[in-house]
Motif scaffolding. Structure first.
Motif, short mmCIF file in Angstrom:
data_model
loop_
_atom_site.label_atom_id
_atom_site.label_comp_id
_atom_site.label_asym_id
_atom_site.label_seq_id
_atom_site.Cartn_x
_atom_site.Cartn_y
_atom_site.Cartn_z
N HIS A 1 -41.48 3.74 -13.82
CA HIS A 1 -40.10 3.50 -13.11
C HIS A 1 -39.76 5.00 -12.66
CE1 HIS A 1 -38.79 3.94 -17.24
NE2 HIS A 1 -37.49 4.02 -16.87
N HIS B 1 -36.96 6.82 -13.17
CA HIS B 1 -35.94 7.53 -14.24
C HIS B 1 -36.79 8.82 -14.47
CE1 HIS B 1 -33.53 3.95 -15.82
NE2 HIS B 1 -33.22 4.43 -14.48
N HIS C 1 -39.59 9.53 -16.69
CA HIS C 1 -40.77 8.76 -16.53
C HIS C 1 -41.53 9.45 -15.30
CE1 HIS C 1 -39.81 5.93 -19.88
NE2 HIS C 1 -38.60 6.55 -19.55
#
Ligand SMILES: [Fe+2]
Ligand SMILES: [Fe+2]
Length: 530
Positions: free
Chosen positions: A302, A304, A307
């Motif tokens: 994802h 964020h 990450h």
């Protein structure tokens, strides 16, 4: 005379910047960046310029580290003021773009009453015309659909705002990046090249293949006045050779946080690349110097920033075979396309993966599984867990999946069968929704509602729901933000009594009782699945 060929030192760190702020997900998409410039950066800088001592006082409390406070002394107020003035001037059209988004939202909420939206196109703010389709959902609520691909080809995609800071690092501690712009003065060299620039690939390749320093300095546009400092980034010592796993089964190497290198004889995969730089450190760790020469697949769960970390990805770019990203819904401001983003950043082969879609890889496959929660109930579809099957060994990399609806895993189990290993993040007490998404909101959300919509990963109860349904033989808790090199993106400040760690230990105890192999790796770990 030809220049001597030298190696780039392994501990040269980069920070990708956007208007001198650390670049992440929403600063890279042309539809969302203006909202962060106008609603976050300009506001924080204005606040610091008018009362720097308030910021200094706030940051004496470590609990406020992730808050909207600039982490500089009052002596740098003039520099922040200069950056603010430059931002307001150079980003004037971004600020107009952000205002136009609010105007468009008002237009739709006041005039999108169920009748045709066609007459409204003429009233769309000029700066947005041609970049948006006006639509209704099935309850006749109007919503814009942004034509993101066109925005990447427009003046609103500001490569001129992209730059990089380069410096040698000898320690993990770095200032938290999301509330403090990079002003230099820390031994760094500022490179004003867009992220997709091919000279960056040549620069990072010099970690293995020596090259002429002067030539790369010029290609990066580093000023001659910075030559001496730039020279310190290079060495005559070659790096140790990189090796690839050639044993049986699957080897998993934990690089910290959600970054795991998964290797078989046939293929190498790296999840959510975020890693430290090699220098003599107290805590042993794998670093980018421990990666194989070529990484066949990089899997992103994802967007964020812990990450999808551009800092690490850019350094790996020429070595990545295929970059696998979750598919976004397309056109929704909160859910920008990671494929468009990374393709425009110079990654050659970016492939989208959706739920239950499978990519064949040598000796196995990667299948996308639903990733629920952890995004404040916003309709963000660019998030996915990966089921990696190599030679029949099946590893689920679930990232920050929150089992808010555990029956999803019943459905997955009946379709996919048993799994051997599960990696799950358990940052079970995340920030309120507005902490990350606030600058995107068209209407403020009441505090009490915001507090209920937290960016929470699974707690013990929910993690146990997943374990009982998928029945893995080995359970690992990762992505906890505990590694000392993550301080610039995660202001965690864990103590032994932090609820996230209490919940994580509950899961480990449960796994112990059930006789499952379990661990919560820290900094460095190696596991085998045979
Ligand atoms: Fe997350
Ligand atoms: Fe995370």
């Amino acid at each position: 005379m030809s220049q001597p060929a030298r190696y780039l030192k392994q501990n040269v760190a980069i920070e990708p910047l956007f208007n001198q702020w650390y670049a992440w997900w929403y600063l890279l998409s042309p539809a969302t960046a203006p909202l962060y410039v106008a609603n976050l950066h300009a506001k924080i800088m204005q606040s610091f310029v008018s009362a720097p001592d308030i910021h200094v006082a706030a940051l004496k409390n470590p609990a406020l580290m992730g808050g909207p406070y600039i982490n500089y002394g009052t002596d740098r107020a003039a520099e922040v003021k200069a950056l603010l003035e430059r931002t307001l001037k150079e980003q004037a059209d971004s600020i107009r773009f952000a205002a136009a988004l609010v105007e468009l939202d008002k237009l739709l909420t006041t005039s999108g009453n169920g009748s045709s939206l066609e007459p409204l196109y003429k009233k769309v703010p000029d700066i947005l015309q041609g970049y948006v389709e006006l639509t209704y959902d099935l309850n006749h609520r109007p919503r814009p659909r942004f034509l993101e691909a066109l925005l990447y080809r427009s003046p609103h995609y500001k490569e001129s705002s992209q730059s990089l800071s380069l410096r040698l690092i000898e320690q993990d501690a770095r200032k938290y990046v999301f509330s403090t712009p990079r002003l230099g003065g820390d031994g760094s060299i500022h490179v004003t090249r867009p992220f997709r620039h091919e000279a960056l690939d040549r620069f990072f390749a010099m970690r293995e293949q020596p090259g002429p320093v002067e030539e790369i300095r010029e290609a990066l546009g580093v000023a001659p006045s910075d030559s001496e400092r730039f020279d310190t980034f290079f060495t005559d010592a070659p790096p140790p050779p990189r090796t690839r796993y050639d044993g049986d089964g699957v080897r998993l190497r934990y690089f910290g946080h959600a970054c795991v290198l998964i290797e078989s004889k046939d293929v190498s995969l790296l999840t959510d690349p975020v890693m430290s730089y090699p220098f003599s450190a107290d805590t042993p760790r794998y670093t980018h110097a421990d990666l194989p020469e070529k990484i066949d697949y990089v899997l992103i769960t994802h967007g964020h920033a812990d990450h999808l970390m551009l800092e690490t990805l850019l350094q790996l770019r020429p070595r990545i075979g295929t970059l696998v990203v979750p598919r976004s819904s397309g056109g929704n401001l909160a859910d920008p396309s990671l494929k468009l983003m990374l393709s425009n950043l110079g990654f050659k082969r970016v492939v989208e993966l959706g739920d239950l879609e499978t990519i064949e890889v040598p000796g196995g496959s990667i299948t996308g599984l639903p990733f629920l929660g952890e995004h404040g109930d916003l309709d963000i579809q660019a998030k996915i867990a990966h089921l990696v099957d190599l030679g029949g060994k099946r590893m689920l990399m679930a990232a920050d999946s929150n089992a808010i609806e555990p029956r999803v895993y019943d459905h997955c189990r009946s379709m996919l069968g048993e799994i051997d290993v599960m990696f799950l993040g358990m940052e079970s007490e995340g920030a309120p929704m507005s902490w990350m998404y606030g600058p995107l909101l068209m209407t403020p959300l009441q505090r009490k509602m915001d507090q209920t919509r937290r960016l929470n990963g699974s707690n013990a109860e929910r993690a146990i729901e997943i374990v009982t349904r998928l029945n893995p033989k080995q359970v690992f808790i990762y992505a906890m933000g505990r590694e000392p090199w993550l301080g610039h993106v995660m202001a965690m400040g864990y103590t032994e009594t932090s609820p996230q760690l209490i919940e994580a230990r509950k899961l480990l105890d449960y796994c112990k009782q059930k006789g499952l192999v379990n661990d919560m790796p820290y900094c460095k770990a190696e596991y085998f699945v045979r």
